[in-house]
Design an enzyme around this catalytic site. Structure first.
Site, PDB file in Angstrom:
ATOM      1  N   CYS A   1     151.134  14.488 126.886  1.00 14.27           N
ATOM      2  CA  CYS A   1     152.115  13.489 127.339  1.00 14.27           C
ATOM      3  C   CYS A   1     152.237  13.589 128.851  1.00 14.27           C
ATOM      4  O   CYS A   1     152.029  14.648 129.434  1.00 14.27           O
ATOM      5  CB  CYS A   1     153.477  13.700 126.680  1.00 14.27           C
ATOM      6  SG  CYS A   1     154.602  12.305 126.979  1.00 14.27           S
TER       7      CYS A   1
ATOM      8  N   CYS B   1     160.304  15.291 128.331  1.00 16.85           N
ATOM      9  CA  CYS B   1     161.724  14.953 128.162  1.00 16.85           C
ATOM     10  C   CYS B   1     162.466  16.130 127.510  1.00 16.85           C
ATOM     11  O   CYS B   1     161.956  16.726 126.557  1.00 16.85           O
ATOM     12  CB  CYS B   1     161.869  13.724 127.284  1.00 16.85           C
ATOM     13  SG  CYS B   1     160.883  12.321 127.851  1.00 16.85           S
TER      14      CYS B   1
ATOM     15  N   CYS C   1     162.857  16.006 123.737  1.00 18.12           N
ATOM     16  CA  CYS C   1     161.653  15.734 122.944  1.00 18.12           C
ATOM     17  C   CYS C   1     161.575  16.679 121.747  1.00 18.12           C
ATOM     18  O   CYS C   1     161.679  17.891 121.888  1.00 18.12           O
ATOM     19  CB  CYS C   1     160.407  15.894 123.811  1.00 18.12           C
ATOM     20  SG  CYS C   1     158.885  15.545 122.895  1.00 18.12           S
ATOM     21  N   ASP C   2     161.373  16.103 120.568  1.00 17.33           N
ATOM     22  CA  ASP C   2     161.216  16.930 119.367  1.00 17.33           C
ATOM     23  C   ASP C   2     159.812  16.795 118.791  1.00 17.33           C
ATOM     24  O   ASP C   2     159.581  17.074 117.620  1.00 17.33           O
ATOM     25  CB  ASP C   2     162.270  16.570 118.314  1.00 17.33           C
ATOM     26  CG  ASP C   2     162.170  15.110 117.870  1.00 17.33           C
ATOM     27  OD1 ASP C   2     161.290  14.385 118.381  1.00 17.33           O
ATOM     28  OD2 ASP C   2     162.969  14.699 117.014  1.00 17.33           O
ATOM     29  N   THR C   3     158.878  16.331 119.621  1.00 16.95           N
ATOM     30  CA  THR C   3     157.515  16.096 119.156  1.00 16.95           C
ATOM     31  C   THR C   3     156.587  17.200 119.660  1.00 16.95           C
ATOM     32  O   THR C   3     156.548  17.479 120.851  1.00 16.95           O
ATOM     33  CB  THR C   3     157.004  14.738 119.678  1.00 16.95           C
ATOM     34  OG1 THR C   3     157.899  13.720 119.238  1.00 16.95           O
ATOM     35  CG2 THR C   3     155.607  14.447 119.168  1.00 16.95           C
TER      36      THR C   3
ATOM     37  N   GLU D   1     152.775   2.970 120.457  1.00 16.88           N
ATOM     38  CA  GLU D   1     154.108   3.368 120.899  1.00 16.88           C
ATOM     39  C   GLU D   1     153.927   4.151 122.192  1.00 16.88           C
ATOM     40  O   GLU D   1     153.282   5.199 122.200  1.00 16.88           O
ATOM     41  CB  GLU D   1     154.799   4.227 119.831  1.00 16.88           C
ATOM     42  CG  GLU D   1     155.087   3.452 118.565  1.00 16.88           C
ATOM     43  CD  GLU D   1     155.799   4.266 117.494  1.00 16.88           C
ATOM     44  OE1 GLU D   1     156.378   3.645 116.583  1.00 16.88           O
ATOM     45  OE2 GLU D   1     155.781   5.513 117.557  1.00 16.88           O
TER      46      GLU D   1
ATOM     47  N   HIS E   1     162.829   6.270 108.106  1.00 12.89           N
ATOM     48  CA  HIS E   1     162.028   7.310 107.457  1.00 12.89           C
ATOM     49  C   HIS E   1     162.842   8.596 107.314  1.00 12.89           C
ATOM     50  O   HIS E   1     162.613   9.381 106.389  1.00 12.89           O
ATOM     51  CB  HIS E   1     160.740   7.566 108.221  1.00 12.89           C
ATOM     52  CG  HIS E   1     160.929   7.815 109.682  1.00 12.89           C
ATOM     53  ND1 HIS E   1     161.376   6.857 110.554  1.00 12.89           N
ATOM     54  CD2 HIS E   1     160.761   8.938 110.410  1.00 12.89           C
ATOM     55  CE1 HIS E   1     161.436   7.348 111.761  1.00 12.89           C
ATOM     56  NE2 HIS E   1     161.084   8.626 111.705  1.00 12.89           N
TER      57      HIS E   1
HETATM   58  S1  SF4 Z   1     159.993  12.099 124.178  1.00 10.43           S
HETATM   59 FE1  SF4 Z   1     158.303  13.628 124.126  1.00 10.43          FE
HETATM   60  S2  SF4 Z   1     156.494  12.441 123.560  1.00 10.43           S
HETATM   61 FE2  SF4 Z   1     158.069  10.957 124.216  1.00 10.43          FE
HETATM   62  S3  SF4 Z   1     157.688  10.620 126.424  1.00 10.43           S
HETATM   63 FE3  SF4 Z   1     159.182  12.275 126.280  1.00 10.43          FE
HETATM   64  S4  SF4 Z   1     157.957  14.187 126.286  1.00 10.43           S
HETATM   65 FE4  SF4 Z   1     156.561  12.492 125.815  1.00 10.43          FE
END
Ligand code: SF4
Length: 227
Positions: free
Chosen positions: A61, A65, A68-70, A126, A221
């Site tokens: 990425c 952020c 961010c939970d990804t 996305e 979901h």
């Molecule tokens: S939320 Fe996570 S995946 Fe989305 S832009 Fe921010 S750091 Fe990247």
């Protein structure tokens, strides 16, 4: 490559987002695609809610952020052809594929888009909307702006995005969504962060107050306890 947030700890699932992104881009340089996961589910958010979709989460990425939970670390690598085959295998007669991340525009997906379109798929992306539009033929472009996290929205998206989706936790997030929709005028969703009841109430009130500007998106979901 990664815009970090000074003074704030990064709480995301990717423990070192800069390292994860370096690794993803190193894989991309070899001609392979760095992938976190591929799965078949229903689109849970935004205008396409409820449609069966194969999701491809790409690694890396351009942001980090704090909420961010990804996890966007590389878990698998694919040739373009192998990834297209895997999508066809997983999706069966499903007609939608969603490229997500991380930030999928970090990858070169032109050939993958061509192969999938030739197989009859429609393609959604996305994106955080910071990088220029990559030029691939896409059927649905979802932008989730992250300006407070260090990114400036690229003007192409203001003219061409299919929808904007603003994650809302508080009044400041809501103000950004309203400022955004008044600027670009595109279909705009406010989406309460993580089903937080206060954020849900804030979003419902905002949609009732600005019915011509905003729509509500829920992470359905999560209600359904599916991916
Ligand atoms: S939320 Fe996570 S995946 Fe989305 S832009 Fe921010 S750091 Fe990247």
């Amino acid at each position: 490559m990664v815009a970090t947030i000074s003074g704030k700890p990064y709480l995301g699932a990717t423990l070192d987002p800069a390292e994860a992104t370096r690794e993803a881009m190193a894989v991309a340089k070899t001609g392979l695609l760095p992938v976190v996961e591929i799965f078949y589910s229903l689109q849970g958010e935004g205008q396409r809610t409820g449609q069966a979709t194969v999701f491809v989460r790409f690694a890396g990425c351009n942001l980090a952020c704090e909420f961010c939970d990804t996890d966007f670390r590389v878990k698998e690598t694919y040739t373009v052809e192998a990834l297209a085959d895997e999508i066809r295998r997983i999706g069966g007669s499903c007609r939608w594929v969603c490229f997500t991340g991380g930030e999928p525009t970090l990858q070169d997906l032109q050939r993958l888009c061509d192969l999938l379109h030739a197989s009859g798929y429609r393609l959604q992306i996305e994106t955080n909307g910071i990088r220029p539009h990559p030029g691939w033929q896409l059927d649905h472009v979802t932008v989730s702006p992250k300006q407070p996290q260090g990114g400036r929205l690229h003007p192409w998206y203001e003219e061409n995005a299919s929808e904007f989706k603003y994650v809302v936790d508080d009044d400041a997030d809501l103000a950004r969504a309203l400022e955004g929709v008044r600027t670009h005028g595109r279909m705009t969703f406010v989406q309460p962060n993580a089903l937080n009841p206060a954020a849900v109430a804030l979003c419902v009130d905002a949609v009732q107050t600005h019915p011509t500007l905003l729509r509500l998106s829920l992470q359905t979901h999560k209600f359904l306890q599916i991916r």
